[in-house]
Motif scaffolding. Structure first.
Motif, mmCIF file in Angstrom:
data_model
loop_
_atom_site.group_PDB
_atom_site.id
_atom_site.type_symbol
_atom_site.label_atom_id
_atom_site.label_comp_id
_atom_site.label_asym_id
_atom_site.label_seq_id
_atom_site.Cartn_x
_atom_site.Cartn_y
_atom_site.Cartn_z
ATOM 1 N N HIS A 91 0.853 -1.183 0.000
ATOM 2 C CA HIS A 91 0.000 0.000 0.000
ATOM 3 C C HIS A 91 0.892 1.237 0.000
ATOM 4 N N GLY A 92 0.525 2.220 -0.823
ATOM 5 C CA GLY A 92 1.300 3.449 -0.849
ATOM 6 C C GLY A 92 0.565 4.551 -1.561
ATOM 7 N N LEU A 93 1.025 5.769 -1.334
ATOM 8 C CA LEU A 93 0.482 6.906 -2.071
ATOM 9 C C LEU A 93 0.870 6.795 -3.544
ATOM 10 N N LEU A 94 0.081 7.408 -4.383
ATOM 11 C CA LEU A 94 0.390 7.483 -5.810
ATOM 12 C C LEU A 94 1.344 8.639 -6.078
ATOM 13 N N GLY A 95 2.160 8.476 -7.094
ATOM 14 C CA GLY A 95 3.030 9.531 -7.561
ATOM 15 C C GLY A 95 3.259 9.384 -9.047
ATOM 16 N N VAL A 96 3.939 10.340 -9.623
ATOM 17 C CA VAL A 96 4.247 10.319 -11.057
ATOM 18 C C VAL A 96 5.757 10.191 -11.223
ATOM 19 N N SER A 101 8.636 12.252 -5.199
ATOM 20 C CA SER A 101 9.585 11.391 -4.503
ATOM 21 C C SER A 101 9.135 9.938 -4.634
ATOM 22 N N PRO A 102 10.008 9.032 -5.042
ATOM 23 C CA PRO A 102 9.572 7.654 -5.295
ATOM 24 C C PRO A 102 9.379 6.811 -4.047
ATOM 25 N N THR A 103 10.001 7.156 -2.959
ATOM 26 C CA THR A 103 10.046 6.269 -1.793
ATOM 27 C C THR A 103 8.650 5.894 -1.308
ATOM 28 N N GLY A 120 15.007 4.727 -13.755
ATOM 29 C CA GLY A 120 15.959 5.726 -13.272
ATOM 30 C C GLY A 120 15.376 6.676 -12.250
ATOM 31 N N HIS A 121 14.058 6.715 -12.118
ATOM 32 C CA HIS A 121 13.399 7.615 -11.163
ATOM 33 C C HIS A 121 12.609 6.835 -10.115
ATOM 34 N N ALA A 122 12.891 5.532 -9.949
ATOM 35 C CA ALA A 122 12.002 4.691 -9.142
ATOM 36 C C ALA A 122 12.706 4.009 -7.974
ATOM 37 N N HIS A 123 13.839 4.517 -7.545
ATOM 38 C CA HIS A 123 14.557 3.878 -6.446
ATOM 39 C C HIS A 123 13.699 3.883 -5.180
ATOM 40 N N ARG A 124 13.512 2.700 -4.594
ATOM 41 C CA ARG A 124 12.748 2.496 -3.359
ATOM 42 C C ARG A 124 11.254 2.769 -3.537
ATOM 43 N N ALA A 125 10.778 2.754 -4.766
ATOM 44 C CA ALA A 125 9.333 2.891 -4.999
ATOM 45 C C ALA A 125 8.614 1.608 -4.605
ATOM 46 N N ALA A 168 -5.369 11.006 -10.090
ATOM 47 C CA ALA A 168 -5.409 10.845 -8.636
ATOM 48 C C ALA A 168 -4.031 11.007 -8.004
ATOM 49 N N ALA A 169 -2.985 10.792 -8.802
ATOM 50 C CA ALA A 169 -1.631 10.911 -8.262
ATOM 51 C C ALA A 169 -1.310 12.336 -7.853
ATOM 52 N N THR A 170 -2.035 13.306 -8.364
ATOM 53 C CA THR A 170 -1.826 14.711 -7.990
ATOM 54 C C THR A 170 -2.798 15.155 -6.910
ATOM 55 N N ASP A 171 -3.588 14.222 -6.375
ATOM 56 C CA ASP A 171 -4.637 14.585 -5.428
ATOM 57 C C ASP A 171 -4.680 13.594 -4.257
#
Length: 395
Positions: A91-96, A101-103, A120-125, A168-171
């Motif tokens: 389970h985690g928040l959405l992001g782009v 921040s990918p974590t 390249g932008h997904a470390h610890r996602a 939804a990733a922006t909200d």
């Protein structure tokens, strides 16, 4: 032929994935049918490594504020072949990707961004969410051949869901999901049947079709009727007719191949076997005889001038139009091994999905392709050389 398609697409064979119990059951059923024709039948096993296997239907939900949406496996959500095997729900928040921040986040990969760039932008996602088109029936298609597993769980979303999740990733949106995708090392097996050995100096024909499918997933039937129960049905019917026929001057064998969906490993294995024995058959491969769309696609490989000429004459005799087109199947393995090979494809509906059902296989197409194959064999019996084909052999 329709009865053969229905049988191979039935629940008992469970989509016929390579190395599965359903595939083994289909193999035994087919070997018995070939033996009943009086053919000499044997199976030839070979190993296949790292076959993707969905161990359980993924559990995926997403939402924002007070809303929550459970996604339907096979339609709204699937598992990418490069996904890590993550059976537990994250389970985690959405992001782009590239913007947040990918974590700990499930990152939405914008349409047009490559998976390589997303890494390249997904470390610890928590994982990645990719856009994937669906077919006319609303299904995501299944593939077995593709990239190796990567470091993150990767889910594929249909375009409508992908757009909604991106918004939804922006909200303050969230997602929970898992990716139970394991890799299995399995044993595959081809079926080879000699209907009639070739006479000295005579023409030797090999009819082939792959019997494996992409297989069922938990809770998701994928019957594999057109791909490729239809091709198997055509080859079996041609063998049945020819086994009882008078064409004693033409050698005839049948190879029903395993592992096509994972990379045409069955035909690669069989081509090596043929080379080792010094055999040199003309190969006719049928992949997809589900629904004829204007013309049958034909792809040639190897020294196929004579075989193309025979096939072209057969098309004119039977009234089946032919067109040069890609048939990305086992014929390519035989051609690359130096055999004269043609692939025949006459369409399929519901490619690699739950929509590939027996009712969508057109009996008239089965008949047309079977007549084309039979006419090719008959013409080979009459003459080992024929007029040049207008399809041509560009190589």
């Amino acid at each position: 032929m329709a009865a053969t398609v229905a049988a191979l697409a039935s629940d008992g064979f469970a989509g016929r994935r390579v190395g599965s119990p359903g595939g083994a059951s289909a193999r035994a059923w087919l070997a018995n049918h070939l033996a009943a024709l009086g053919a000499t039948v044997h199976t030839d096993e070979f190993p296949v490594r790292a076959v993707p296997d969905v161990a359980a239907a993924p559990i995926v939900s997403w939402g924002s504020d007070a809303t929550a949406h459970r996604l339907t496996f096979g339609r709204e959500v699937g598992i990418h072949l490069a996904s890590a095997n993550v059976p537990e729900v994250r389970h985690g928040l959405l992001g782009v990707v590239g913007a947040d921040s990918p974590t700990g986040r499930w990152l939405v990969v914008p349409t047009g961004m490559s998976l390589f760039d997303a890494y390249g932008h997904a470390h610890r996602a928590a994982g990645l969410l990719l856009n994937r088109p669906v077919d006319a029936d609303g299904w995501q298609f299944t593939t077995l051949a593709g990239p190796d597993q990567g470091p993150l769980p990767i889910l594929t979303l249909d375009p409508t869901t992908h757009q909604a999740v991106l918004a939804a990733a922006t909200d303050s949106g969230w997602l929970s999901g898992n990716a139970p995708l394991r890799r299995l090392d399995v044993t595959a097996a081809n079926i080879h049947a000699t209907v009639r050995p070739p006479a000295t100096g005579g023409v030797d024909l090999l009819l082939t079709a792959h019997y494996d499918g992409v297989g069922d997933h938990p809770g998701l039937r994928q019957p594999g009727a057109a791909d490729n129960a239809s091709g198997v049905a055509v080859v079996l019917e041609a063998a049945r007719i020819l086994a009882a026929g008078p064409l004693q001057s033409v050698g005839l064998s049948v190879a029903l191949l395993d592992g096509e969906e994972i990379g045409a490993f069955g035909s690669a294995h069989h081509a090596q076997r043929l080379r080792a024995t010094g055999a040199n058959p003309l190969v006719v491969n049928v992949d997809g005889a589900g629904r004829l769309d204007h013309a049958v696609a034909v792809e040639a490989g190897g020294p196929a001038h004579q075989l193309l000429a025979l096939l072209d004459q057969a098309g004119r005799h039977t009234g089946v139009p032919l067109v040069a087109g890609p048939v990305a199947s086992d014929n390519r393995r035989y051609g690359s091994a130096g055999f004269a090979a043609v692939g025949i494809g006459a369409g399929m509906a519901g490619y690699h999905s739950a929509a590939d059902t027996p009712d969508r296989v057109d009996p008239n197409t089965l008949t047309a392709v079977a007549r084309l194959v039979l006419a090719t064999v008959c013409l080979a019996a009459l003459s080992a050389a024929a007029a040049p084909s207008p399809i041509g052999d560009k190589r």
